[in-house]
Design an enzyme around this catalytic site. Structure first.
Site, PDB file in Angstrom:
ATOM      1  N   HIS A 133       0.876  -1.176   0.000  1.00  0.00           N
ATOM      2  CA  HIS A 133       0.000   0.000   0.000  1.00  0.00           C
ATOM      3  C   HIS A 133       0.917   1.231   0.000  1.00  0.00           C
ATOM      4  O   HIS A 133       2.016   1.193   0.552  1.00  0.00           O
ATOM      5  CB  HIS A 133      -0.829  -0.048   1.295  1.00  0.00           C
ATOM      6  N   ASP A 210       3.482  -4.065   7.955  1.00  0.00           N
ATOM      7  CA  ASP A 210       2.271  -3.271   7.798  1.00  0.00           C
ATOM      8  C   ASP A 210       1.103  -4.230   8.028  1.00  0.00           C
ATOM      9  O   ASP A 210       0.777  -5.048   7.162  1.00  0.00           O
ATOM     10  CB  ASP A 210       2.229  -2.668   6.391  1.00  0.00           C
ATOM     11  N   GLN A 213      -4.075  -4.726   7.340  1.00  0.00           N
ATOM     12  CA  GLN A 213      -5.071  -5.697   6.851  1.00  0.00           C
ATOM     13  C   GLN A 213      -4.953  -7.046   7.540  1.00  0.00           C
ATOM     14  O   GLN A 213      -5.660  -7.984   7.170  1.00  0.00           O
ATOM     15  CB  GLN A 213      -4.938  -5.883   5.330  1.00  0.00           C
ATOM     16  N   LYS A 236     -10.171   0.031  10.746  1.00  0.00           N
ATOM     17  CA  LYS A 236     -10.383  -1.161   9.909  1.00  0.00           C
ATOM     18  C   LYS A 236     -10.712  -2.382  10.765  1.00  0.00           C
ATOM     19  O   LYS A 236     -10.861  -3.481  10.245  1.00  0.00           O
ATOM     20  CB  LYS A 236      -9.126  -1.452   9.083  1.00  0.00           C
ATOM     21  N   CYS A 376      -4.784   2.437  -3.584  1.00  0.00           N
ATOM     22  CA  CYS A 376      -3.518   2.920  -2.992  1.00  0.00           C
ATOM     23  C   CYS A 376      -2.410   1.882  -3.159  1.00  0.00           C
ATOM     24  O   CYS A 376      -1.530   1.755  -2.297  1.00  0.00           O
ATOM     25  CB  CYS A 376      -3.662   3.286  -1.520  1.00  0.00           C
TER      26      CYS A 376
END
Ligand code: PLP
Length: 420
Positions: A133, A210, A213, A236, A376
């Site tokens: 991303h 990261d 997600q 999220k 993104c």
């Protein structure tokens, strides 16, 4: 198959989410398949924020009055809860605005370090992947511009996996940090972060995952992953906007210079200069987002009550269903792995002859919310040979019926545009 039974009572879960009871365009019930962008929020999270404002609203870490004290307890209680959720120590959880700010914090700390062990300069290398991303890509490009370091990246395979054939040679003695996604927001691919972390540490490089997600969708234990830093956003994972998390190993946070500076993060201030508090306060300037922390804590409670293993299993079953249903559609290409192995619940696809924005618009007319564009992750789309895609993402409140509605909606879009 998942290691966990699929155990979620989805009807009961849906009753906790007021937004899911809405009808949207043309009086259609809302089919929300955009949780990868932001999740819906249960009443438990909304109530936690409301209760904070109604009863305990005061500035945390300031003042001596009762409300200030209660606000501090709420804020630090949220930190302890997040830490336990990740298998970290409370001092290893820094609250930020979101995942993007958490990653920038690390990138700026590296370039702000003029004398210490984090110093980055010409000849040093930063390793990322083509799957990132922009939040885990642009900050590293900027770090390289500020310091003269070189950005390198691992490619993706045509199937949308990371190409790890050259991992050993891509991580060199000059690699300062390897920053990698723990789950792609486009293809759902789950790279082997623990393996990458081991390879990086052998060469003395730091590792950042990261987890924007992954933390919302699967059990994550920072010790098992072996990462030094991990970043994610509350919004999220059923929580509010405006708060995110940076996990950092205690010894590293201890040695790191600050990113943003001002009140609340200082030890002593004189006109000539200032000294800073230990972590995590060193990285949290200004009045903290206490109501948001209360909401995040409620989200962590909600997910913990469901059990992250059950959350992952439910999403795996929805993803398997979606892959099967979409594979049946002529002229549709799924981007990324076409099995659920090492793959989460983000399913991006292109429909031959119909622009992704048109697919999204037709689905929206049917009440089905998906995301369209490059999500993104522009370089990843280029690597997969497309400009843009349509993406469905799943969460605890989605049903198999909604997956069927998506497949029917795509067929309808094909008929509408006379494609397929
Ligand atoms: C994989 C990934 N990383 C980072 C981010 C950035 O999250 P935020 O915008 O909440 O900072 C996102 C958001 O979509 C994401 O999907």
């Amino acid at each position: 198959m998942s290691a966990y039974p699929e155990h979620l009572d989805v009807a009961a879960i849906r009753a906790d989410f007021p937004a899911l009871a809405r009808t949207v365009r043309n009086d259609n019930p809302l089919v929300y398949l955009d949780s990868g962008a932001t999740s819906q929020k249960p009443v438990q999270v909304l109530d936690a924020e409301r209760e904070f404002y109604e009863r305990h609203n005061g500035a945390a870490h300031r003042g001596t009055h009762l409300l200030g004290e209660e606000a501090t307890d709420v804020y630090e209680g949220a930190r302890a809860k997040v830490a336990a959720f990740l298998g970290a120590g409370p001092g290893e959880v820094v609250f930020t605005k979101n995942a993007t700010e958490a990653i920038n914090l690390v990138a700026y700390a590296l370039s702000n370090d003029r004398s210490g062990s984090f110093r980055v300069g010409p000849g040093d290398e930063i390793l990322i992947t083509e799957m990132e991303h922009h939040a885990n890509l642009v900050p590293w490009q900027q770090l390289c511009e500020r310091t003269g370091a070189t950005l390198r990246w691992l490619d993706v395979t045509p199937e949308g996996r990371l190409d790890l054939d050259h991992l050993d040679s891509m991580i060199t003695g000059r690699t300062r940090i390897v920053a990698v996604t723990h789950q792609s927001n486009v293809t759902g691919t789950i790279p082997p972060v623990a393996e990458i972390a081991r390879a990086a540490h052998e060469k003395g490089a730091l590792v950042l995952a990261d987890a924007a997600q992954s933390v919302p969708h699967q059990p994550v234990d920072v010790a098992a992953l072996g990462v030094d830093f991990l970043a994610f956003s509350a919004h999220k994972m059923l929580g509010p906007y405006g708060i995110g998390v940076l996990f950092g190993r205690a010894s590293l946070l201890e040695a790191m210079p600050p990113f943003l500076t001002g009140g609340s993060m200082i030890e002593v201030v004189r006109m000539e200069g200032s000294t800073f508090l230990p972590p995590p306060q060193r990285f949290e300037p200004g009045v903290p987002a206490v109501a948001e922390a209360a909401g995040l804590a409620a989200a962590v409670d909600y997910l913990s009550r469901l059990g992250m293993g059950h959350v992952a299993a439910h999403e795996e079953s929805l993803t398997a269903h979606a892959l099967d249903a979409l594979r049946e559609i002529d002229g549709l290409r799924i981007l990324g792995p076409d099995t659920t192995k090492d793959r989460g619940g983000a399913v991006a696809f292109e429909v031959e002859g119909v622009h992704p924005h048109d697919v999204g618009q037709v689905l929206d007319e049917l009440g089905i919310a998906v995301r369209t564009g490059h999500h993104c992750a522009w370089p990843l789309h280029r690597a997969l040979g497309v400009q843009a895609s349509t993406r469905a993402t799943f969460y605890v409140y989605n049903t198999h019926g909604e997956v069927d509605a998506l497949a029917d909606g795509i067929r309808y879009a094909q008929r509408f545009f006379k494609a397929g």
